[in-house]
Enzyme design. Structure first.
Site, PDB file in Angstrom:
ATOM      1  N   ASN A   9       0.766  -1.101   0.032  1.00 51.70           N
ATOM      2  CA  ASN A   9       0.065   0.040  -0.172  1.00 51.70           C
ATOM      3  C   ASN A   9       0.995   1.347  -0.026  1.00 51.70           C
ATOM      4  OD1 ASN A   9      -1.742   2.258   0.826  1.00 51.70           O
ATOM      5  ND2 ASN A   9      -2.322   1.327   2.761  1.00 51.70           N
ATOM      6  N   TRP A  10       0.943   1.831  -1.101  1.00 47.19           N
ATOM      7  CA  TRP A  10       1.862   2.960  -1.285  1.00 47.19           C
ATOM      8  C   TRP A  10       1.346   4.074  -0.614  1.00 47.19           C
ATOM      9  CZ3 TRP A  10       3.917   3.037  -7.217  1.00 47.19           C
ATOM     10  CH2 TRP A  10       4.520   1.798  -7.296  1.00 47.19           C
ATOM     11  N   LYS A  11       0.218   4.194  -0.200  1.00 43.87           N
ATOM     12  CA  LYS A  11      -0.393   5.485   0.364  1.00 43.87           C
ATOM     13  C   LYS A  11      -0.327   6.574  -0.640  1.00 43.87           C
ATOM     14  CE  LYS A  11      -0.152   3.236   4.870  1.00 43.87           C
ATOM     15  NZ  LYS A  11       0.181   3.383   6.142  1.00 43.87           N
ATOM     16  N   HIS A  94      -9.481   1.353   5.150  1.00 42.87           N
ATOM     17  CA  HIS A  94      -8.139   1.516   5.827  1.00 42.87           C
ATOM     18  C   HIS A  94      -8.295   2.159   7.126  1.00 42.87           C
ATOM     19  CE1 HIS A  94      -4.028   2.431   6.479  1.00 42.87           C
ATOM     20  NE2 HIS A  94      -3.727   1.296   5.982  1.00 42.87           N
ATOM     21  N   GLU A  96      -6.647   4.623   8.341  1.00 38.32           N
ATOM     22  CA  GLU A  96      -6.270   6.033   8.079  1.00 38.32           C
ATOM     23  C   GLU A  96      -7.639   6.524   7.399  1.00 38.32           C
ATOM     24  OE1 GLU A  96      -2.625   5.417   5.682  1.00 38.32           O
ATOM     25  OE2 GLU A  96      -1.739   4.954   7.544  1.00 38.32           O
ATOM     26  N   GLU A 164      -5.031  -5.183  10.812  1.00 39.80           N
ATOM     27  CA  GLU A 164      -4.143  -3.944  10.929  1.00 39.80           C
ATOM     28  C   GLU A 164      -4.110  -3.645  12.386  1.00 39.80           C
ATOM     29  OE1 GLU A 164      -2.272  -2.805   6.983  1.00 39.80           O
ATOM     30  OE2 GLU A 164      -3.944  -1.642   7.204  1.00 39.80           O
ATOM     31  N   GLY A 170       2.836   2.007  10.960  1.00 38.82           N
ATOM     32  CA  GLY A 170       3.824   3.240  10.415  1.00 38.82           C
ATOM     33  C   GLY A 170       4.440   3.528  11.924  1.00 38.82           C
ATOM     34  N   SER A 210       3.892  -2.371  10.088  1.00 37.63           N
ATOM     35  CA  SER A 210       5.289  -2.364  10.305  1.00 37.63           C
ATOM     36  C   SER A 210       5.901  -3.847   9.965  1.00 37.63           C
ATOM     37  CB  SER A 210       5.536  -2.233  12.034  1.00 37.63           C
ATOM     38  OG  SER A 210       5.035  -0.837  12.085  1.00 37.63           O
ATOM     39  N   GLY A 231       3.004  -1.153   4.130  1.00 38.01           N
ATOM     40  CA  GLY A 231       2.899   0.180   3.656  1.00 38.01           C
ATOM     41  C   GLY A 231       4.177   0.804   3.561  1.00 38.01           C
ATOM     42  N   GLY A 232       4.819   1.414   4.541  1.00 32.42           N
ATOM     43  CA  GLY A 232       6.049   2.044   4.321  1.00 32.42           C
ATOM     44  C   GLY A 232       7.341   1.044   3.546  1.00 32.42           C
TER      45      GLY A 232
HETATM   46  P1  PGA Z   1       2.996   0.319   7.575  1.00 32.03           P
HETATM   47  O1  PGA Z   1       1.654   0.451   6.985  1.00 32.03           O
HETATM   48  O2  PGA Z   1       3.589  -1.011   6.984  1.00 32.03           O
HETATM   49  O3  PGA Z   1       3.892   1.238   7.077  1.00 32.03           O
HETATM   50  O4  PGA Z   1       2.954   0.112   9.061  1.00 32.03           O
HETATM   51  C1  PGA Z   1       0.796  -0.651   6.742  1.00 32.03           C
HETATM   52  C2  PGA Z   1      -0.728  -0.110   6.301  1.00 32.03           C
HETATM   53  O5  PGA Z   1      -1.020   1.141   6.905  1.00 32.03           O
HETATM   54  O6  PGA Z   1      -1.272  -1.057   5.286  1.00 32.03           O
END
Ligand code: PGA
Length: 253
Positions: A9-11, A94, A96, A164, A170, A210, A231-232
């Protein structure tokens, strides 16, 4: 047999040019054939990326969508639009989006239905906050999110569920593999109660929060975890390829 799904997930990251460079770097690496590899770039990069990886096994998903087909919904993107450019997956709910854009379980339920109607595979995200876990409310929270998201959904086996925990996203704080496994097993039991054990046995459950090349093998060794939502670490081709190739000795990653 559940096929592992490793998703990035590149966000809200990467220009079109940066997206193309990243996906070329990933595509040119040797990637495991034992897993499905999915990337979810921002809307602006979807079309260019899909053109770029036409002959590759990498799949493409969106990070969000609206539930209506078309019309006066300024700023929104419909499932039909995503389908028309070759998008196969869509992340729904998600944390967020729940947190910053006030997405409710009711809205998420509508989006889930619309995705399935249009033949998109939804990745439904669920997870508790740190406060909820500290109060011992994590299972109750996740159960409520699932029950509401799946209300009147028929093709449940087509849905991917990503567990999640919000406190692990993150933050560098990864849930222990026992915590992730315990919740994934619990999620499967909820699906078995709402539907039946066959649906529960076939549904793909991912862990997210993470995830890195250093912890992927441990996470994937858990019996109820079938993949990860990254994510990251998905913003770096070398690192993401290492995650995809967990447990394998591949060149070029
Ligand atoms: P992260 O994000 O790997 O940066 O913790 C995961 C996500 O939000 O899907």
């Amino acid at each position: 047999m559940r096929r592992p799904l490793i998703a990035g997930n590149w966000k809200m990251n990467n220009s079109v040019e940066e997206s193309i460079n990243l996906v070329r770097d990933l595509r040119d690496r040797e990637l495991s054939e034992k897993v499905d590899v999915l990337i979810c770039p921002p809307f602006t990069s979807l079309y260019a990326i899909i053109n770029e990886i036409k002959n590759s096994s990498i799949k493409v998903g969106a990070q969000n969508m609206y539930y209506e087909d078309k019309g006066a919904f300024t700023g929104e993107v419909s499932p039909a639009m995503l389908k028309s450019i070759g998008v196969e997956y869509v992340i729904i709910g998600h944390s967020e989006r729940r947190q910053y854009f006030n997405e409710t379980d009711q809205l998420i339920n509508k989006k889930l239905k619309a995705a399935l109607t249009h033949g998109l595979i939804p990745i439904l995200c669920v997870g508790e906050t740190l406060e909820q876990r500290e109060e011992g409310m994590e299972k109750e929270t996740v159960k409520a999110q699932i029950v509401k998201a799946f209300k009147n959904i028929e093709k449940a086996e087509k849905v991917v569920i990503a567990y999640e925990p919000v406190w692990a996203i993150g933050t560098g704080k990864v849930a222990t593999s026992e915590q992730a496994e315990e919740m994934s097993e619990f999620i499967r039991s909820i699906i078995a109660t709402i539907y039946n054990s066959e649906v529960a046995d076939n549904i793909i459950i991912q862990y997210g929060g993470s995830v890195k090349s250093l912890n992927i093998s441990e996470i994937m060794s858990q019996p109820n975890i079938d993949g990860v939502l990254v994510g990251g670490a998905s913003l770096n081709a070398e690192e993401f390829a290492k995650i995809v190739n967990f447990g394998e000795d591949k060149k070029g990653c």
